[in-house]
Enzyme design. Structure first.
Site, PDB file in Angstrom:
ATOM      1  CG  HIS A   1      46.014  75.182  27.091  1.00  0.00           C
ATOM      2  ND1 HIS A   1      45.654  73.855  27.935  1.00  0.00           N
ATOM      3  CD2 HIS A   1      45.941  74.881  25.892  1.00  0.00           C
ATOM      4  CE1 HIS A   1      46.937  73.600  27.578  1.00  0.00           C
ATOM      5  NE2 HIS A   1      47.034  73.806  26.078  1.00  0.00           N
TER       6      HIS A   1
ATOM      7  CB  ALA B   1      51.079  76.434  21.326  1.00  0.00           C
ATOM      8  CB  THR B   2      50.655  71.891  18.378  1.00  0.00           C
ATOM      9  OG1 THR B   2      51.037  71.412  19.983  1.00  0.00           O
ATOM     10  CG2 THR B   2      51.668  70.545  18.146  1.00  0.00           C
TER      11      THR B   2
ATOM     12  CB  CYS C   1      53.153  65.997  26.101  1.00  0.00           C
ATOM     13  SG  CYS C   1      54.003  67.438  25.859  1.00  0.00           S
TER      14      CYS C   1
END
Ligand SMILES: Cc1ncc(COP(=O)(O)O)c(C=O)c1O
Length: 388
Positions: free
Chosen positions: A204, A74-75, A329
């Site tokens: 994920h 997705a990043t 993160c």
């Protein structure tokens, strides 16, 4: 004490489901072909598997398979959506709108764009994490090209009114992108009904493998201009070059299929467990739920415990309970969560906050143990801070 802590951090990642892994394994060895090798059966088999996965992902979100672009997660999908639209539309305008509570994959991308000639408005949120639609409306300008607002917040589970946001954007001739990572596979998501133009998702977070995701890109008119951010072999109809991660994509497809069949049952079970967890923890003095509970993901709870040292609390908690204080993160930093700060929490309270995210492995017993443990640690810390 157990060797491994209880896992209540499913918003950070989920374990790869056994059926997903089984589906992937043949594509590492037996069917190892390159999906772009169009002249022999090795390539055909790989390509067929990729197209099946594309249909599975499309079905989960109510899209057509040709609207799905596979990415490394997705990043990357967020980068492709935001940079791709910004650069493709720079003749039209240079103003983008987003929320202060977005994931760093959106915020940092916006920050980078603002150093490249784009202007970004970061909208503040209310104390409960919601955004004022009036404020969104007032922020559109003649040169606005994109509104980016996440579907569901990864820290609080708050679900934003994406349908209304998409409608507002459309009224103003602006494209609407939503980071759908935490919503897809957890609640019903229908891109057609919601009217979004672009949406990212990640395998994920829904029992698929790490390192694979997708961008939904609406195909029907008006056309969405998108500049590729990775160029090369022209895969994914030129929108994202690079040899396709066939086993990963197969895993994403299977995870989407699994989610389609199981998310409702999971949601019903997990929301009851989440309520039990909250009932048990809200008995602790100084505790509070962060984020509106009116429209929330069924498996997420974000709770602050006022008056105790946050860092010490998290270190002690993590010995027995794998939870985070914010996004995975940012957990490694000592800074309070930007999401909670945007909601007006002071730094100490934001630090003394736990995000619980439940998943398939969560049982009644897990919740009972979690409640007992948090209470015990809280009591200890409370006692030592009072007695100092
Ligand atoms: C809301 C949100 N967006 C984007 C991402 C990044 O996804 P990926 O790990 O697939 O790059 C995450 C993961 O933490 C997330 O929670």
């Amino acid at each position: 004490m157990k060797a491994y802590p209880i896992y209540l951090d499913h918003n950070a990642t989920t374990p790869c489901h056994a059926s997903v892994l089984d589906e992937m394994l043949p594509y590492f060895r037996t069917h190892f072909g390159n999906a772009s090798s169009s002249h022999h059966p090795y390539g055909w088999i790989a390509e067929e598997a990729v197209e099946t996965a594309r249909e599975q992902v499309a079905e989960l979100i109510g899209a057509q398979s040709k609207e799905i672009v596979f990415t490394s997660g997705a990043t990357e999908a967020n980068n492709l959506a935001i940079r791709g639209v910004a650069f493709a539309q720079k003749e039209k305008g240079n103003h983008l709108i987003t929320l202060e509570t977005e994931h760093s994959a959106v915020l940092d991308t916006m920050k980078a764009l603002s150093q490249q000639g784009f202007e970004v408005s970061y909208l503040p949120v209310n104390a409960d994490g919601t955004v004022s639609l009036e404020l969104v409306k007032r922020t559109f300008r003649n040169n606005t090209i994109l509104l980016a607002a996440m579907y569901a917040n990864n820290e609080t589970g708050l679900i934003h009114p994406v349908r209304e946001l998409a409608a507002l954007a459309r009224e103003h001739g602006v494209l609407f992108f939503t980071d759908g990572v935490q919503a897809v596979g957890k609640i019903p998501v229908d891109v057609g009904e919601s009217g979004m133009d672009l949406m990212s998702l990640s395998a994920h977070k829904m029992y698929g493998p790490k390192g694979v995701g997708a961008l939904y890109l609406r195909k029907s008119k008006p056309h969405i201009p998108l500049e590729a951010q990775i160029t090369g072999g022209g895969q994914e109809t030129g929108r994202r070059s690079g040899t396709l991660n066939v086993p990963g994509i197969v895993g994403l497809g299977k995870a989407a299929d699994l989610a389609l069949n199981e998310f409702q049952e999971d949601a019903n079970r997990l929301s009851a467990l989440r309520d039990k967890l909250e009932a048990g923890l809200l008995e602790i003095e100084g505790s509070q739920i962060n984020g509106s509970t009116d429209s929330r993901l069924p498996h997420v709870s974000n709770i602050s415990f006022k008056g105790i040292p946050g860092k010490a609390f998290l270190i002690r908690i993590n010995k027995f309970l794998a939870v985070s204080s914010g996004a995975a993160c940012s957990s490694i930093t000592d800074k309070p969560s930007h999401v909670l700060s945007a909601m007006g929490l002071d730094a100490d309270t934001a630090m003394a906050t736990l995000r619980f995210s439940l998943g398939k492995s969560t049982t009644d017993k897990v919740i009972e143990d979690a409640i007992a443990f948090v209470r015990e640690v809280h009591k200890d810390l409370r006692y030592s801070s009072v007695s100092k």
